[in-house]
Write an enzyme that holds these catalytic residues in place. Structure first.
Site, mmCIF file in Angstrom:
data_model
loop_
_atom_site.group_PDB
_atom_site.id
_atom_site.type_symbol
_atom_site.label_atom_id
_atom_site.label_comp_id
_atom_site.label_asym_id
_atom_site.label_seq_id
_atom_site.Cartn_x
_atom_site.Cartn_y
_atom_site.Cartn_z
ATOM 1 N N MET A 132 5.302 -11.193 9.937
ATOM 2 C CA MET A 132 5.035 -10.078 10.844
ATOM 3 C C MET A 132 3.558 -10.022 11.233
ATOM 4 S SD MET A 132 7.096 -6.822 9.246
ATOM 5 C CE MET A 132 8.414 -7.041 8.075
ATOM 6 N N GLU A 134 -0.308 -10.316 12.119
ATOM 7 C CA GLU A 134 -1.144 -11.241 12.874
ATOM 8 C C GLU A 134 -2.609 -10.860 12.714
ATOM 9 O OE1 GLU A 134 2.194 -12.011 16.379
ATOM 10 O OE2 GLU A 134 0.162 -11.415 16.934
ATOM 11 N N PHE A 163 -1.726 -13.391 6.277
ATOM 12 C CA PHE A 163 -1.334 -12.604 5.100
ATOM 13 C C PHE A 163 0.159 -12.721 4.811
ATOM 14 C CE2 PHE A 163 -4.689 -9.532 6.983
ATOM 15 C CZ PHE A 163 -5.733 -10.313 6.514
ATOM 16 N N ILE A 164 0.738 -13.910 5.020
ATOM 17 C CA ILE A 164 2.181 -14.072 4.857
ATOM 18 C C ILE A 164 2.512 -14.448 3.420
ATOM 19 C CG2 ILE A 164 4.253 -15.231 5.690
ATOM 20 C CD1 ILE A 164 2.714 -13.368 7.714
ATOM 21 N N TYR A 241 14.011 -2.691 16.330
ATOM 22 C CA TYR A 241 15.003 -1.832 15.692
ATOM 23 C C TYR A 241 15.481 -2.453 14.375
ATOM 24 C CZ TYR A 241 14.870 -0.019 20.416
ATOM 25 O OH TYR A 241 14.436 0.487 21.627
ATOM 26 N N GLU A 250 12.074 -2.210 2.159
ATOM 27 C CA GLU A 250 10.832 -2.852 1.734
ATOM 28 C C GLU A 250 9.886 -1.847 1.095
ATOM 29 O OE1 GLU A 250 6.976 -5.248 3.606
ATOM 30 O OE2 GLU A 250 8.813 -5.045 4.792
ATOM 31 N N GLY A 372 2.980 -1.640 5.459
ATOM 32 C CA GLY A 372 2.494 -0.508 6.247
ATOM 33 C C GLY A 372 1.475 0.249 5.426
ATOM 34 N N THR A 373 0.269 0.400 5.929
ATOM 35 C CA THR A 373 -0.772 1.087 5.160
ATOM 36 C C THR A 373 -0.360 2.536 4.884
ATOM 37 O OG1 THR A 373 -1.956 1.923 7.098
ATOM 38 C CG2 THR A 373 -2.549 -0.289 6.328
#
Length: 385
Positions: A132, A134, A163-164, A241, A250, A372-373
């Protein structure tokens, strides 16, 4: 069974869950605990470990058996996550390779694709990842600039990711790309990509503050030609979606990870302060030590009950984005507070990386960032007020 709360039993945990917990604890104690230093030096977990974990039936616990999974429920994934953390592991990318990525395939791939891809992931033959983030798009998924242009029966993908998790060794990657850069979130799609595809290139394995044994890498896609059939869900415009539907899972997984690490830190610190002496008596006898650990134990228990509530919601198919964002924020904020207080009680030894408490301190910090921060979590929660 919780080491800190031995009499506590979550309402969702059955006898099957408890037997699985015992199996996972034994397996991870042998496979993970002794190898952390080795994996930190080489910046990845040995591929053989994935295969042995698959043989032990500990990958893809809630993927149906007809696709190679264990046919269990999501609670099994979460309790295995707990046991992995209790073993002292900060390297094994099972959260991505078992709890997260396979479910994009299970939920959105065709029947033929599920039967082709999932058994290899469930067995540990394939390590999986989801791409996800970038360089210019982190928590703002609508800012993704990787493009996928239709060309006959294929899409040609160009772009880069960073960061994958599992990126340096993944055999199978779900790639987030834009089929239309001007369509906002409606122009997003997810593509299933095998790492052997021409144009798929790996960058460096990244140097991180903590979790040094975890394989975190850059990925590059240069005119990578992917069959149009590999677009998950079968059509353009579904990617955003699909991500929104899977992100609560997650975020709950991150909360479980954070909770287990905080609990392990408190257990470790209680044991240390019983043994370590200062001024002629154990550190635990000092009021400050007792007060700090009382605070930490209370915070862990409060978070545990909330996490268990969210697992119940997930098992009932009711876990929503707001609740998942709340538990992710609560658990990871709590972890940073608890592990900091625990490290302080170790004194100078807490600053030494050979001590697990230092590894936990360094490994904890990323949890407020990935998935997500926590600032984004507040935004998600705030929008629903």
């Amino acid at each position: 069974m919780s080491a800190l709360f031995p009499d506590y039993r979550p309402s969702w945990e059955t006898e099957d869950h408890r037997l699985l917990r015992e199996h996972a604890r034994s397996f991870f104690g042998k496979e993970m605990t002794p190898n952390q230093e080795k994996w930190a030096a080489q910046k990845h977990v040995d591929r053989e470990t994935w295969l042995r974990t698959g043989e032990a039936g500990l990958i893809c616990l809630d993927v149906p058996e007809e696709y190679g999974g264990q046919g269990g429920d999501a609670g099994m994934e979460y309790l295995v996550t707990e046991e992995l953390v209790y073993s002292g592991d900060t390297a094994f990318g099972m959260g991505v390779g078992s709890t997260i990525t396979p479910h994009y395939v299970a939920n959105y791939a065709t029947e033929e694709q599920k039967r082709e891809w999932l058994p290899k992931i469930c067995s540990g033959e394939w390590i999986s990842a989801i791409a996800m983030t970038e360089p210019g798009a982190g928590s703002d998924l609508q800012g993704v600039r990787t493009t996928a242009k239709r060309d006959g029966d294929d899409y040609i993908i160009n772009g880069s990711k960073t960061f994958i998790s599992n990126g340096g060794s993944a055999d199978f990657v779900v790639v987030v790309a834009k089929t239309d850069l001007d369509a906002g979130h409606k122009g997003m799609a997810l593509f299933a990509v095998e790492a052997s595809t021409p144009g798929f290139e790996r960058g460096r394995v990244l140097e991180k503050m903590g979790r040094h044994g975890a394989d975190t890498a850059e990925l590059f896609f240069n005119d990578m030609r992917v069959p149009a059939a590999n677009i998950l869900g079968g059509e353009e415009g579904q990617g955003f979606y699909q991500l929104m539907n899977q992100l609560p899972r997650e975020r709950l997984a991150i909360a479980v990870d954070a909770l287990a690490m905080a609990e392990a830190a408190v257990v470790e610190t209680i044991e240390y302060t019983k043994e370590r002496q200062a001024f002629g008596k154990p550190i635990l006898d000092f009021q400050n030590t007792k007060f700090e650990l009382a605070h930490c134990k209370t915070q862990v228990m409060a978070t545990r009950t909330y996490v268990d509530y969210c697992i119940e919601q997930e098992l009932a198919g009711k876990l929503d984005a707001v609740t998942a964002s709340m538990v992710k924020m609560q658990a990871t904020d709590m972890l940073d507070d608890v592990v900091d207080r625990c490290l302080q009680l170790f004194g100078g030894y807490g600053y030494m990386m050979e001590y697990p408490i230092a590894q936990k301190f360094a490994g904890a910090r990323v949890m407020r960032i990935y998935g997500g921060t926590n600032e984004i979590m507040k935004e998600v929660i705030g929008r629903a007020l």
